[in-house]
Scaffold this motif. Structure first.
Motif, PDB file in Angstrom:
ATOM      1  N   THR A  33      -8.858   4.229  -0.216  1.00  0.00           N
ATOM      2  CA  THR A  33      -8.926   2.803   0.066  1.00  0.00           C
ATOM      3  C   THR A  33     -10.375   2.373  -0.011  1.00  0.00           C
ATOM      4  N   HIS A  34     -10.642   1.318  -0.776  1.00  0.00           N
ATOM      5  CA  HIS A  34     -11.990   0.787  -0.933  1.00  0.00           C
ATOM      6  C   HIS A  34     -12.193  -0.356   0.051  1.00  0.00           C
ATOM      7  N   GLN A  35     -13.264  -0.327   0.795  1.00  0.00           N
ATOM      8  CA  GLN A  35     -13.604  -1.356   1.789  1.00  0.00           C
ATOM      9  C   GLN A  35     -12.449  -1.607   2.758  1.00  0.00           C
ATOM     10  N   ASP A  36     -11.721  -0.566   3.079  1.00  0.00           N
ATOM     11  CA  ASP A  36     -10.631  -0.584   4.063  1.00  0.00           C
ATOM     12  C   ASP A  36      -9.471  -1.514   3.732  1.00  0.00           C
ATOM     13  N   THR A  37      -9.455  -2.132   2.561  1.00  0.00           N
ATOM     14  CA  THR A  37      -8.345  -3.033   2.232  1.00  0.00           C
ATOM     15  C   THR A  37      -7.752  -2.821   0.850  1.00  0.00           C
ATOM     16  N   THR A  55       0.831  -1.202   0.000  1.00  0.00           N
ATOM     17  CA  THR A  55       0.000   0.000   0.000  1.00  0.00           C
ATOM     18  C   THR A  55       0.866   1.253   0.000  1.00  0.00           C
TER      19      THR A  55
END
Length: 142
Positions: free
Chosen positions: A89-93, A63
């Motif tokens: 960040t999409h869906q925290d991951t 990341t």
């Protein structure tokens, strides 16, 4: 990487339309910026590089590298370089970066139609690529 679908809203702003590219590390989708009513390209890091790594350290490293790529690209301002518009960040991951969307043919497709570029075409592309220089005070070291 989160399982992405046409019509999905990313970052509360970007509506996915079609996947337009995929490589070993990332995929790129055409999307609509619903706030500014314009097309954009959204690049997502694959799950092998985020979200499902062998360790939390590897996820953070991937990341961080993706963010570094976005920052370096955003520091370059040139008519031959796509502009970076957003990062999140999409869906925290799943990290993503949003870029201006350019219509046209990529080099891989162009070479798929013909085995080689003409000398003039190759020279034009090389000169355009050589004209791009990052601003040293803005770009992070690699």
């Amino acid at each position: 990487m989160a399982d992405l679908h046409k019509g999905e809203l990313i970052g509360e702003r970007y509506r996915l339309e079609d996947r337009i590219g995929q490589g070993g590390m990332a995929s790129v989708w055409r999307a609509k910026d619903e706030t500014l009513d314009r097309p954009v390209a959204v690049k997502f890091l694959h799950s092998g590089y985020s979200g499902a790594p062998d360790s939390v350290g590897e996820q953070e490293e991937a990341t961080d590298g993706f963010l570094r790529e976005a920052r370096i690209a955003a520091a370059v301002r040139h008519r031959n370089v796509v502009a970076i518009l957003d990062f999140g960040t999409h869906q925290d991951t799943t990290p993503f970066m949003v870029m201006e969307f350019l219509e046209g043919e990529n080099l891989q497709d162009r070479l798929g139609r013909r085995d080689r570029l003409s000398r003039d075409e190759a020279l034009r592309l090389i000169l355009a690529a050589c004209a791009v220089e990052p601003a040293p005070q803005q770009a992070e070291p690699l």
